[in-house]
Enzyme design. Sequence first.
Site, PDB file in Angstrom:
ATOM      1  N   SER A 248     -20.262  -1.858  21.251  1.00 10.97           N
ATOM      2  CA  SER A 248     -19.987  -3.153  20.667  1.00 10.97           C
ATOM      3  C   SER A 248     -20.048  -3.062  19.135  1.00 10.97           C
ATOM      4  O   SER A 248     -19.372  -2.217  18.538  1.00 10.97           O
ATOM      5  CB  SER A 248     -20.989  -4.164  21.231  1.00 10.97           C
ATOM      6  N   ASP A 476     -12.219  -6.982  28.066  1.00 10.71           N
ATOM      7  CA  ASP A 476     -13.486  -7.151  27.360  1.00 10.71           C
ATOM      8  C   ASP A 476     -13.447  -8.468  26.588  1.00 10.71           C
ATOM      9  O   ASP A 476     -12.522  -8.710  25.811  1.00 10.71           O
ATOM     10  CB  ASP A 476     -13.682  -5.984  26.394  1.00 10.71           C
ATOM     11  N   HIS A 504     -18.015  -6.308  29.124  1.00 11.28           N
ATOM     12  CA  HIS A 504     -18.135  -5.836  27.741  1.00 11.28           C
ATOM     13  C   HIS A 504     -18.684  -4.418  27.737  1.00 11.28           C
ATOM     14  O   HIS A 504     -19.786  -4.174  28.207  1.00 11.28           O
ATOM     15  CB  HIS A 504     -19.066  -6.783  26.983  1.00 11.28           C
TER      16      HIS A 504
END
Length: 535
Positions: A248, A476, A504
Site C-alpha cells: 500500500s 483493489d 487490497h
Amino acid sequence: MDTRRLLRTGGVALATAALLLSGCSGSDDPDPGRSSGAAEPSSRLSDDRETRDATPLEALPEEIPANLEPYYEQKLTWKDCGVPGFQCSRLRVPLDYDAPDRSKDLRLAVTRKKASGPGERLGSLHVNPGGPGGSAVDYVQLAAGVGYPAPVRARYDIVGMDPRGVARSEPIECLSDKEMDAYTRTDVTPDDQGEIEKLTAAFERFAKGCKERAGELLGHVSTVEAARDMDVLRAVLGDDRLTYVGASYGTYLGATYAGLFPSRVGRFVLDGAMDPSLSSEQLNRDQTAGFDTAFTAFAEDCVGRDDCPLGSKSPKEAERRLGDFLERLDTRPLKTGEPRELTESLATVGVLNAMYTEYYWPKLRSALTSAMKDGDGAELLSLADDYYERDADGSYGNIMYANASVNCLDLPAPFDGPAEAKRAVAEFRKHSPVFGRNFAWSALNCTYWQQEPTGEPHRIEAKGAAPILVVGTTRDPATPYKWAEGLAGQLSSATLLTYDGDGHTAYVRGSDCVDSAVNGYLIRGTVPKDGTTCS
C-alpha cells in the site's frame, strides 16, 4: 471521516486468513519466479499528462555526508520486547537531514525476528504495511514475523521500523479521544452552507491540534525523510543493499527509497502500488473509483445470497439501497447500545473498511442487515472503529494523525477551499454515485493544514536499481490497479505482477500464484515474467 489516501493492509486478519488456492496465467512455466537477472524495461509508461510533466526524483549522492556518518555508524542495543521471538531497539536519526542537530534527534522504534533457518541467512527483510501511519512494529510482530511464508522467515531477519511520527516513533497527536469521537461524527456530505462551515471548522480544529501538539516534528514526517531513515537502518544492520516488502503506502515509501538510493536497492517487492506522479486531486478521484469498483464486486457477490440486505436483483439496486440508507442516516442516526450513535459518516467508513478485504464481506452483510432491518448500528460502528483504530476503552491510535501529517506534507492540497470541493462533487460522483460526495469533501482536509507541503508529484525512475517487483490487484479499492501500471511504467527495472482479484494488496492473502512469485524473488532473486497474471 477522512479516508483520503489511508492505504493499509488488513494486518493480522490478512496474514492469518485461510489460504485460497489460485492459479497463474501468462506463462507455460509452473514456476512464476523463473526469470533471473535484471527485468526488461517496462513498456507501460503512462501517456497521462500529469505523469509526463512530473519532475523525476533525483538520487542522492552515494557518499555519506560527514555530518551524517555518526548516524550510519551507530550501534543498536537489542532487548527482549516481551513478544516471544522478537527483539526491539531504537534507531537515532536527525530531525532534519539538511541540518542535523543531535539535541533534536528522533529515536525510532525497530523490531526484528531473526532468521530461523534452515538455509543460509540472506540478510534483513524490511517490511512496511502502509498507511501512512501504519505501525511496522505491530505488523511484523503480529503478522509478517509469524505469517510470512516459512521459507522467507527461515532465510531473513524480518525487520519493521515505525516511521517518524508513527506509533512508537515520536508519534504525532492532534486531538483528545473525546475530540476525535466528535471529529469522526462530522458530516462529510454537507447539504447547505451551515454544514459546510461545520465541516471546515472540524478540519481547522484538527490541523490546529496537530500543529500545537507536534510542533517542529510536523514539518519533518515526509516520505523522503522516512526513506532516508530506512537507509540509516540498512547500514546499521550491516546490509549493503536494502531488501524490502512494502504494501500500500509502503510502496510509495519503497519507491522513494529506490529513487533516492538506486544503487542500494536489493530485492524489492511493492504490493498494492501507488503512482507518485499524480496530484492529490487525481489520487483522490482514482481512489473514489477504486472503492466503487470494490463495492460493485461486493454487491455482485451479495445479491446472489439469501442474506443480502441490499436486495437480490443487481449491483445497481444494491448501490441504490445503500445510498438511500446512508442518506437516511444523515438526519436519523441509529442507536448502537452505547452513547455514540451511528451517523452517516461513521456508517460510510464502516462500509469502506470492509472493502479492503473480501474476508470482511460476510461481516458487512451482517452489519448492514442489523442496521437496515433491525435499526441496530452497533456492527457498522464496530467496523468504523476498526478503521480508525479506536479501542473499546475509547482511546485512539495515532494512525489518523500520522496519516494526515504525512499526506499533507507530501503533496499540495487538492482544493483551495470549499467552493472548489463543491464544484468537484459532480466529477467525483461520476466515479462513485455512493461514495463520491464523501471523497470530494474529505479531500478538503489538507486545505487547512498549518504546515507548508515540502513535496510535489514526481516520477520515480530509479535508474540503475536492481529488479523491482510491482504487484497490482485488479479490483483493489485503495490502490487502483492503474497505479501499479503507472509505477511499473516509471521504474526503470520494474516487473509487473498482476493479481486478478478483490481486496487490497495480494501477497500473503491467499494466492499461491502470487506467493510463489514473490517468494521465488525474495529467496532466489528471480523475477516472474513481466505481465504474469495470477487469479
